[in-house]
Design a protein around this motif. Structure first.
Motif, PDB file in Angstrom:
ATOM      1  N   ASP A  52     -44.736  45.113 -38.818  1.00 41.92           N
ATOM      2  CA  ASP A  52     -46.272  45.131 -38.524  1.00 41.92           C
ATOM      3  C   ASP A  52     -46.643  46.531 -37.810  1.00 41.92           C
ATOM      4  O   ASP A  52     -47.584  47.231 -38.061  1.00 41.92           O
ATOM      5  CB  ASP A  52     -46.838  43.929 -37.817  1.00 41.92           C
ATOM      6  CG  ASP A  52     -46.688  42.852 -38.586  1.00 41.92           C
ATOM      7  OD1 ASP A  52     -47.209  42.750 -39.485  1.00 41.92           O
ATOM      8  OD2 ASP A  52     -45.685  41.920 -38.266  1.00 41.92           O
ATOM      9  N   GLY A 110     -52.328  40.741 -44.649  1.00 42.87           N
ATOM     10  CA  GLY A 110     -51.064  40.722 -45.601  1.00 42.87           C
ATOM     11  C   GLY A 110     -51.523  40.247 -46.842  1.00 42.87           C
ATOM     12  O   GLY A 110     -50.591  40.519 -47.871  1.00 42.87           O
ATOM     13  N   GLU A 149     -49.312  41.885 -49.808  1.00 40.17           N
ATOM     14  CA  GLU A 149     -47.974  41.162 -50.170  1.00 40.17           C
ATOM     15  C   GLU A 149     -47.942  40.734 -51.527  1.00 40.17           C
ATOM     16  O   GLU A 149     -47.004  40.912 -52.193  1.00 40.17           O
ATOM     17  CB  GLU A 149     -47.821  40.164 -49.184  1.00 40.17           C
ATOM     18  CG  GLU A 149     -47.456  40.764 -47.646  1.00 40.17           C
ATOM     19  CD  GLU A 149     -46.160  41.572 -48.001  1.00 40.17           C
ATOM     20  OE1 GLU A 149     -45.116  41.574 -48.565  1.00 40.17           O
ATOM     21  OE2 GLU A 149     -46.310  42.876 -47.189  1.00 40.17           O
TER      22      GLU A 149
END
Length: 269
Positions: free
Chosen positions: A128, A224, A228
């Motif tokens: 991150d 995310g 993702e």
């Protein structure tokens, strides 16, 4: 075997141990990485994670001598479907290992010193937050060994450094220093040396760990969500592409040149 894990005050510290030179990433690492991050994800005593390398370097990347035996049949029987399918399974297993870092609900702060090459860059791309020491150097080097990078850098770094910088690094395989990495946004900050960058990562992890853990995890999940999904589609595509097109005379030449410590001569075959 390849990772040391220590937990204190709601912060886990994961350290790459090798055993390959420069923390090169061999079979033990790829087997253990998803197990470690799954355990940390499930551990209520962990609220943030620091990821670093032992010694002078984060990682030299894929341990080619250790990994090549599993690729041998692909080069020898490259026209056949069975070895291509086994290679596809292997690539997706490695992808899963890196994705375990990104999928972990606890924020991951990478502290990078020295070299961070190839597979090492894939791993920190899944973190991150990234900090670097002044001596850190980064390289998306797969093109130099006749491989399309397939473990996540091509998918994750576009949103971090932008398409132009990513294409430059991916097409050239060039090395960049910490100053350039900071300028293009690959790292959040640069610190004087390994001790300083590790201290900074620990301080950020501690700052995160005092916040409400479920809110932090929810924030990571929301941030995310779109990325993702796109990453997963890209990983599936590149793994299939490499299973189809990776076997080549150029790949064999890259391996021979690496083992013989000489520059490769690529012929586009």
């Amino acid at each position: 075997m390849s990772l040391d894990v220590r937990i204190a005050d709601f912060v886990a510290e994961v350290t790459l141990l090798g055993p390959g030179k420069g923390n090169a990433l061999g079979p033990d690492f790829w087997r253990e990485l998803p197990e470690v991050f799954a355990d940390l994800d499930a551990d209520p005593e962990v609220r943030a994670i620091v990821l670093t390398g032992s010694g002078a370097h984060f990682s030299y990347g894929l341990d080619l001598p250790a990994m090549m035996p599993s690729w041998g049949e692909l080069l020898e029987d490259r026209a056949l479907a069975a070895p291509r399918t086994r290679f596809l399974d292997q690539v997706r297993a490695l992808q899963h290992a890196v994705t375990a870092v990104a999928a972990c609900r606890k924020p991951v702060i990478a502290a990078v010193s020295g070299w961070c090459i190839g597979g090492g860059l894939d791993v920190v791309a899944a973190a991150d937050i990234r900090y670097a020491s002044a001596d850190a150097k980064f390289s998306l080097r797969e093109v130099k060994v006749a491989i399309v990078a397939d473990l996540g850098s091509l998918q994750r770094l576009a949103g971090v450094i932008g398409e132009g910088h990513l294409r430059e690094l991916a097409f050239t395989g060039r090395d960049i220093d910490a100053e350039r990495a900071l300028r293009i946004g690959l790292v959040n900050d640069v610190h004087p040396d390994r001790d300083a960058v590790l201290a900074a990562a620990r301080a950020t992890a501690a700052e995160i760990a005092v916040n409400p853990p479920l809110v932090v995890q929810g924030t990571k999940d929301v941030l995310g969500h779109e990325r993702e999904r796109r990453v997963a589609e890209g990983l599936r595509y590149v793994s299939a592409w490499n299973a189809a097109f990776l076997p080549s005379d150029d790949l064999g030449e890259a391996v021979r040149a690496f083992l013989e410590r000489r520059p490769p001569e690529f012929r586009g075959r």
